[in-house]
Every structure is written in structure tokens, then in C-alpha cells.
Design a protein around this motif. Structure first.
Motif, PDB file in Angstrom:
ATOM      1  N   ALA A  71      -3.002  -9.690  -0.096  1.00 51.45           N
ATOM      2  CA  ALA A  71      -3.821 -10.496  -1.010  1.00 51.45           C
ATOM      3  C   ALA A  71      -3.425 -11.959  -0.848  1.00 51.45           C
ATOM      4  O   ALA A  71      -2.259 -12.318  -1.004  1.00 51.45           O
ATOM      5  CB  ALA A  71      -3.622 -10.033  -2.446  1.00 51.45           C
ATOM      6  N   ASP A  94      -2.761  -3.755   2.197  1.00 48.83           N
ATOM      7  CA  ASP A  94      -3.568  -4.937   1.922  1.00 48.83           C
ATOM      8  C   ASP A  94      -2.692  -6.156   1.672  1.00 48.83           C
ATOM      9  O   ASP A  94      -1.694  -6.072   0.956  1.00 48.83           O
ATOM     10  CB  ASP A  94      -4.449  -4.704   0.697  1.00 48.83           C
ATOM     11  CG  ASP A  94      -5.522  -3.656   0.948  1.00 48.83           C
ATOM     12  OD1 ASP A  94      -5.947  -3.546   2.108  1.00 48.83           O
ATOM     13  OD2 ASP A  94      -5.915  -2.959  -0.004  1.00 48.83           O
ATOM     14  N   SER A 103      -8.525 -11.242   0.827  1.00 46.71           N
ATOM     15  CA  SER A 103      -7.647 -10.118   1.176  1.00 46.71           C
ATOM     16  C   SER A 103      -7.953  -9.659   2.591  1.00 46.71           C
ATOM     17  O   SER A 103      -9.086  -9.793   3.074  1.00 46.71           O
ATOM     18  CB  SER A 103      -7.823  -8.955   0.187  1.00 46.71           C
ATOM     19  OG  SER A 103      -9.112  -8.399   0.292  1.00 46.71           O
ATOM     20  N   ASN A 147       0.385  -3.607  -2.427  1.00 50.85           N
ATOM     21  CA  ASN A 147      -0.201  -4.829  -1.910  1.00 50.85           C
ATOM     22  C   ASN A 147       0.882  -5.873  -1.632  1.00 50.85           C
ATOM     23  O   ASN A 147       1.922  -5.898  -2.273  1.00 50.85           O
ATOM     24  CB  ASN A 147      -1.220  -5.403  -2.891  1.00 50.85           C
ATOM     25  CG  ASN A 147      -2.438  -4.514  -3.010  1.00 50.85           C
ATOM     26  OD1 ASN A 147      -2.768  -3.780  -2.080  1.00 50.85           O
ATOM     27  ND2 ASN A 147      -3.098  -4.584  -4.153  1.00 50.85           N
TER      28      ASN A 147
END
Length: 405
Positions: free
Chosen positions: A246, A244, A271, A388
Motif C-alpha cells: 500500500a 500487497d 497499491s 499488507n
């Protein structure tokens, strides 16, 4: 009419499976458009055609079709089972297809035996200008003929006829050719073909000791293939498939910039998930309509490495009237970043800690001065060791590091 609708050969419709030799890929293609009430029945309904047995476990969903492919591999050495191609979304990872629809293109796939495989492989590799005194392989024609002869002898081996399945992967012996730009990407040559065409090839990316299916890689350079025992990954680890990003771009609004859109696919919110097993890229475009300033931020993956880049819209420097749509700039920015993704990923900064191991930096900054303005578009991203990837986009007044008015 039935042959045209079902894509099943006339001989098979009239006289059954014994009437004509058909490949695994062809049989799979017959079920490409089949609809069933239970998703598992798309796999279970094919058991008789392939002559395999396996327990029916309703509730397993698409895993039934993966189990079916593994059972077929255990009793068959037909490479056309790897010749599938998804109709739209490129899904990297397992060499096994998700469902029969992935075999929509295999209605004419044909398995080739050792002699034909050897001849077609030599033709595939040796398709260069024979009139040249030195081939593109960098050797003279005599040495080249000897290498092609040795290649044919190796291809005549029956090793490629043997499959085995274990928790390490699907073991298969194949010739592979390296990619032009990456030591981790390969093109594997399968012992199957289409009428009037050469051997079928698939793209692979190495992941540790195994190889996974890949898509959209740069085609291979002309070279002699290396026969190698490969372990194909036949499972999907969801945690390894995605990461992911962000995104925090709230500060861009302080200078009048707003997010126009994204390319080549849309996402909403703060995201976005990118694929970690192969190349992936998404571009976000920001614009200030009052000052005619525009820039693009790229979030990408290349060979398992995340990267971030930012570029400005050069056309706004000279085009005061009829400002082009943001989507045109998005496509141009995406192509520019895609062409240099290898360099961008390689430039990912690192530092050495006390344990002398290599780690990624905590933060890194890139910027792009916006033409005919005092603005400087900046992208700051966080440490890559975490799950992330935190990215912040900002616009600030240029501190004077850029040339020009």
C-alpha cells in the motif's frame, strides 16, 4: 505440410503413436496452440494420447489440466513433463503447467534412459579446463575423476525412474546444484534433452519441506550435484503467492514532485501486488521538472522477504540540458536495485520481543539526498508481520546529514 503446421512427427501422422517413441513434452507441444470451446477440453482431448483415464468435471476450468498431469505422472517416469516454460509471464509455484501452451518449446524434448543420463550428467558437471593442474572445484584431477566416477554410478541408479504423488507433493529423485547467491534456490537436472544439446535444467526454490518452480534466478556455481529426494509442490495457494504494498505518496506534491511512471510494469492507484514466492521488483520514479531533481523508489521481494529502497538520479547533477527521459532512469534504477536485492532483503531490520522471538520492526526509514538541492527523498514502511506492506514516500528539506553543497 501437416508436420510443419502441427509439429507432430511425420511418422506419427502416417502410422500412429506406435511408429516412433515420443516424450510427454512432445505430445503436450502438439496441443500448445489448440483452441477449444470449453477450457476443460484442452485437457480432456489429450486423454487418449497419453493412455490415461480420469472423470470429466466440466466447470473445474484449468484444474482439469493439472489433474491430467498428475495422472500422467502416476503412469510415467518422463521428466519432460517438468520441462515446460511459459511464453511470457513468469509464474512461480507449482511445478505443473497451467495449460498446454506452456509446452510450446518442448516439440523436440526427448526422454533419456539411465546410461545416457549418467554420461550426459558427468559431461555437464565436468565441463571445465582439464589441462589445469587444479580444477575450479578445488581438488586435483585424480580426485576429480574419482568424484565424477562416483557421480556416474549414482546416476545409473534407477531411483530417478520412480515418481509418486501424495498430498506432500510429487516425489522425485534428482541431482540438484545450489544457486550462486542463495541457499534456497537450486538448479535441478532432468533426465531429458533436446537434439544436439545437454540435459534440461529447471530452477527451484525451497519452501519448507517442498520445492516450487522458480524463474529468473542467478545461475548455479560450478560444483558437484547432490542427488536428493525432492517433493515438488503441485498446487497453488493464492494467499501465499502474493502480498500487497500500500503506497502513500501524497506528500511528495508539496515540494513539486509528481509520479512519472513505474517500471518494468505499470500499475495505477495506491497499491501494487508483488509475488512472494520468487524475486519480484517494481520501481516508481518521481520528478520535479523545475529543479531537475528525480528519484526512484523500489518495492521488492527476495526469498520471501519484502524490501524497500530509494536512490536519486545521479545524471541530473551534471546534465543541465537535454534531461534524459524518466524511463531511462527507471531502467537504470531497476538494474541497480536488482543487482543488490539480496543485500537489501538481508538488511531488513528486526527486533527481539519479550518472547525472545524475532520480529520485524514496526517502522523503518531510508533516504536519498537529491544532488544540487536541499531536498531529501524519504521512504518509511510499516511492519512486515501484517498481510499488507504500508509504504509512505515523502520529500523534506535535508537536515544537514548529507555532504556537499
Amino acid at each position: 505440410m501437416l508436420e510443419r503446421i502441427t509439429r507432430i512427427l511425420r511418422e506419427v501422422l502416417k502410422d500412429g503413436m506406435a511408429a516412433k517413441r515420443v516424450s510427454v513434452g512432445q505430445i503436450m507441444s502438439w496441443a500448445a496452440d489448440r483452441k477449444t470451446t470449453r477450457v476443460e477440453d484442452r485437457a480432456y482431448s489429450l486423454l487418449g494420447l497419453f493412455g490415461v483415464n480420469m472423470p470429466m468435471l466440466y466447470g473445474e476450468g484449468k484444474k482439469a489440466f493439472q489433474r491430467l498431469q498428475l495422472e500422467i505422472i502416476r503412469v510415467s517416469n518422463d521428466h519432460s513433463i517438468f520441462a515446460w516454460k511459459p511464453r511470457s509471464e513468469t509464474r512461480p509455484g507449482s511445478v505443473l503447467a497451467d495449460d498446454p501452451s506452456d509446452f510450446w518449446n518442448c516439440s523436440r524434448a526427448r526422454k533419456v534412459e539411465s546410461d545416457e543420463f549418467a554420461n550426459k550428467l558427468v559431461k555437464y558437471v565436468g565441463n571445465v579446463d582439464l589441462g589445469s593442474p587444479r580444477s575450479i572445484f578445488g581438488i586435483n584431477r585424480g580426485a576429480r575423476r574419482r568424484k565424477l566416477a562416483a557421480l556416474r554410478d549414482t546416476a545409473l541408479s534407477h531411483q530417478h525412474c520412480t515418481f509418486s504423488v501424495s498430498n506432500a507433493g510429487i516425489q522425485v529423485w534428482l541431482p540438484i546444484l545450489p544457486s550462486r547467491e542463495s541457499p534456497c534456490h537450486f538448479e535441478a537436472v532432468l533426465a531429458c534433452t533436446y537434439p544436439g544439446e545437454g540435459l534440461v535444467t529447471i530452477d527451484l526454490v525451497s519452501s519448507g519441506s517442498s520445492f516450487e518452480r522458480s524463474f529468473r534466478i542467478t545461475r548455479t556455481r560450478k560444483t558437484y550435484p547432490e542427488f536428493k529426494m525432492l517433493y515438488f509442490a503441485h498446487y497453488q495457494d493464492v494467499n501465499e503467492m502474493h502480498r500487497d504494498f500500500a503506497l502513500d505518496d501524497r506528500n511528495t506534491s508539496h515540494c513539486g514532485f509528481a509520479r512519472c511512471g513505474t517500471f518494468p510494469r505499470e500499475f495505477t492507484g495506491d497499491s501494487v501486488t508483488l509475488t512472494s514466492l520468487t524475486d519480484d521488483l517494481i520501481v516508481i520514479v518521481y520528478a520535479n521538472d523545475d529543479t531537475r531533481s528525480r528519484f526512484a523508489v523500489g518495492l521488492g521481494y527476495y526469498l520471501g522477504k519484502g524490501w524497500v529502497h530509494v536512490i536519486h538520479d545521479e545524471s541530473t547533477a551534471t546534465q543541465e540540458m537535454n534531461w534524459a527521459p524518466w524511463s531511462d532512469f527507471a531502467k537504470e534504477a531497476c538494474q541497480r536495485m536488482w543487482n543488490v536485492r539480496a543485500e537489501l532483503a538481508q538488511a531488513m531490520p528486526t527486533y527481539s520481543g519479550a518472547d525472545n522471538k524475532e520480529h520485524h520492526c514496526d517502522t523503518f526509514i531510508k533516504h536519498a539526498h537529491l544532488p544540487r538541492s536541499i531536498w531529501d527523498a524519504r521512504v518509511v514502511w510499516g511492519r512486515w508481520d501484517t498481510d499488507n506492506f504500508n509504504v509512505m514516500v515523502d520529500v523534506e528539506q535535508c537536515p544537514g546529514c548529507c555532504s556537499g553543497p
